[in-house]
Structures are given as structure tokens and as C-alpha cells.
Design a protein around this motif. Sequence first.
Motif, PDB file in Angstrom:
ATOM      1  N   TYR A 217      25.015  33.721  36.757  1.00 19.46           N
ATOM      2  CA  TYR A 217      25.884  34.845  36.462  1.00 19.46           C
ATOM      3  C   TYR A 217      26.498  34.754  35.075  1.00 19.46           C
ATOM      4  N   HIS A 218      26.679  35.940  34.488  1.00 19.19           N
ATOM      5  CA  HIS A 218      27.295  36.036  33.171  1.00 19.19           C
ATOM      6  C   HIS A 218      28.784  35.694  33.251  1.00 19.19           C
ATOM      7  N   SER A 219      29.453  36.177  34.289  1.00 22.11           N
ATOM      8  CA  SER A 219      30.869  35.914  34.470  1.00 22.11           C
ATOM      9  C   SER A 219      31.258  36.210  35.917  1.00 22.11           C
ATOM     10  N   VAL A 220      32.533  35.971  36.231  1.00 19.40           N
ATOM     11  CA  VAL A 220      33.024  36.077  37.605  1.00 19.40           C
ATOM     12  C   VAL A 220      34.245  36.990  37.642  1.00 19.40           C
ATOM     13  N   TRP A 221      34.254  37.894  38.609  1.00 20.78           N
ATOM     14  CA  TRP A 221      35.434  38.733  38.853  1.00 20.78           C
ATOM     15  C   TRP A 221      36.111  38.247  40.133  1.00 20.78           C
ATOM     16  N   PHE A 222      37.456  38.083  40.047  1.00 19.85           N
ATOM     17  CA  PHE A 222      38.212  37.590  41.191  1.00 19.85           C
ATOM     18  C   PHE A 222      39.003  38.710  41.864  1.00 19.85           C
ATOM     19  N   PRO A 223      39.054  38.704  43.196  1.00 22.64           N
ATOM     20  CA  PRO A 223      39.918  39.664  43.895  1.00 22.64           C
ATOM     21  C   PRO A 223      41.377  39.239  43.784  1.00 22.64           C
ATOM     22  N   ARG A 224      42.243  40.152  44.142  1.00 24.01           N
ATOM     23  CA  ARG A 224      43.677  39.900  44.049  1.00 24.01           C
ATOM     24  C   ARG A 224      44.093  38.673  44.841  1.00 24.01           C
ATOM     25  N   SER A 225      43.505  38.466  46.012  1.00 20.30           N
ATOM     26  CA  SER A 225      43.912  37.354  46.872  1.00 20.30           C
ATOM     27  C   SER A 225      43.741  36.008  46.182  1.00 20.30           C
ATOM     28  N   ILE A 226      42.615  35.808  45.502  1.00 18.58           N
ATOM     29  CA  ILE A 226      42.368  34.526  44.833  1.00 18.58           C
ATOM     30  C   ILE A 226      43.290  34.360  43.639  1.00 18.58           C
ATOM     31  N   LEU A 227      43.486  35.424  42.872  1.00 16.69           N
ATOM     32  CA  LEU A 227      44.388  35.333  41.723  1.00 16.69           C
ATOM     33  C   LEU A 227      45.802  34.988  42.170  1.00 16.69           C
ATOM     34  N   GLU A 228      46.248  35.584  43.247  1.00 18.02           N
ATOM     35  CA  GLU A 228      47.605  35.286  43.738  1.00 18.02           C
ATOM     36  C   GLU A 228      47.704  33.856  44.250  1.00 18.02           C
ATOM     37  N   GLN A 229      46.651  33.358  44.873  1.00 18.48           N
ATOM     38  CA  GLN A 229      46.652  31.959  45.306  1.00 18.48           C
ATOM     39  C   GLN A 229      46.769  31.015  44.113  1.00 18.48           C
ATOM     40  N   ALA A 230      46.243  31.447  42.974  1.00 15.77           N
ATOM     41  CA  ALA A 230      46.308  30.624  41.763  1.00 15.77           C
ATOM     42  C   ALA A 230      47.629  30.784  41.018  1.00 15.77           C
ATOM     43  N   GLY A 231      48.502  31.671  41.514  1.00 16.93           N
ATOM     44  CA  GLY A 231      49.819  31.813  40.908  1.00 16.93           C
ATOM     45  C   GLY A 231      49.997  33.034  40.034  1.00 16.93           C
ATOM     46  N   VAL A 232      48.994  33.907  39.965  1.00 15.67           N
ATOM     47  CA  VAL A 232      49.106  35.110  39.143  1.00 15.67           C
ATOM     48  C   VAL A 232      49.938  36.141  39.903  1.00 15.67           C
TER      49      VAL A 232
END
Length: 279
Positions: A217-232
Amino acid sequence: MLAELALLASLAGPALGPPSSQDGALAPAPTPLERSAEEFFRRQREEIFDFTIRRMEYVIFHQDISAESVDWLSDVLGQNEILDVQSLGGDARASFEMSRMARERRARVRVTGECSSGCAIVWITARERLINGFTAITFHGSPISSLAWFRDHPDSITADELEFAEEQAGRMTSLLEEAGVSPWLFLCAARLQNATHTYTPNRSTNPGTPITTTAEYHSVWFPRSILEQAGVRGLERYDEPNARQRLEIETEHGSLSRPKSIYWAKDGDCDLERTAAAS
């Protein structure tokens, strides 16, 4: 006009520098024609920056991230302004400088188009993110994941290269921690990007007999759930893409002849890195 200026800039190549020596001989000094060409392309780059990095009701940065473009932004961006970004990224060190500038000037970073690589770092480390609907923010390997790979493969890197990798990963980690974002997100992005996945493509012939192939893959798109788990934080208006939006980001400038392969992450895709970081 912008396309023509971009073409001219791409043809300019690196700026002419001082004479260099090779085999003990000095290279000839630039000719008047060469100096004239260098000045011409310098003016063209400035015209491009003047169009793609400027203040309207807010500040736009629709440009690759480089030392030169970040310097230009520094002269334009004030305190507590909206910084509207569209960029495919660029130089890692320049991306860190831009991230630091955005934080120190308390810029509200808004993505209105595609934002990947170093641009995603600027967005994710901002003090405030402005989002309205689907945002084409994608991630891939970073100095953090590169350092992890180097440490797992010590025979593949020199001591000086390892020191440089540690410096860059340290700068990025410091930015993320200051923003309250967990570095495991970028380890996950690198794994999802580089792991070999299988998929069944659509076929215009023999649709009843699909084939399965493999792709990275060229790049990865994250859903809101994963970003929030990472602290975003501040993702209340961060939406999943619809089919048309996915098609737009999976092509280069909307051209189906130049596809980009995006891994659309799902809930649980980063549990491996998240669990490892918590242990």
C-alpha cells in the motif's frame, strides 16, 4: 498558470552552487547564461510559493513540505490563525519544523484536501484541528518505524546512520508526546502499509471468476476509533469516506490511469501495537 509554474520549477533542478572539485580539478564557474537561468527559476519558485503559501481570510499551505517552503510559511503565518493545508508531504526534517511552528504559533490546522506523510504529522501534532466531514489524511512509514526496523536489522546500517535515525525518531517522538499522541500509531501505519494483503479486484471480463492477487500500500487511512485510541482529540466531525471520496483519494489528481493503493484501516487493526505499547 499554477500548472505551468510547477512545470518550470520541476525543470529547474537543484540550484547552481559554487564550483566543486572532482579529481582535484575545479569545476568551471557558472556562465552568465547559467546564472541567468538560476535567477529565472528562483523567481519562478517564488511565484509558485506566493500562490500556494499565502494569506487570505486564513493562511493556505498547498505545497510540498521542504526547508524552502517552510521558511516561506514562517514569513506568512501569524499567531492563532487558521492554517489550511493540502500537501503530499515532503522532507522529514522540514515537516518537524513546520509542526513545531504550528504548535508554537497556536495555529488551527485545517485539512481541506489530501494530507499525507509529513503533512499528517503537522495535522496530528497541532494544538487544534479543524475538521468538517471526510478528510483525506493518510499515514505511512516514519522515522519511528524506520528506527524500529534498523534495530531489528543491525547489520543493515552503519553506526552513523543509526545515530541519525535515532535523532530523527527522537524529534518525532518528542513532538507526538507533546501533543499527547502515542507513537504506536506510526508503527501500526508502517506494518499495515508494508504487510502483504490479499484482495479480489473488480474485473471487466469474466466477472464470475474473480482472481486474488497481492499488493502493498501507498499509505494508510485510519478511522476515528484508532486515532482516538492513540490520543488524537477533537474528531467529532471526522467522517468515514463514501465510495466517491475513496475513489478520489485512490487516484493521482483524479486520474484513473495513476491509481494509488490505500489501506483503509478498520477497528482493531492496530491492537498489536497498542497492546505492546501498554505492556
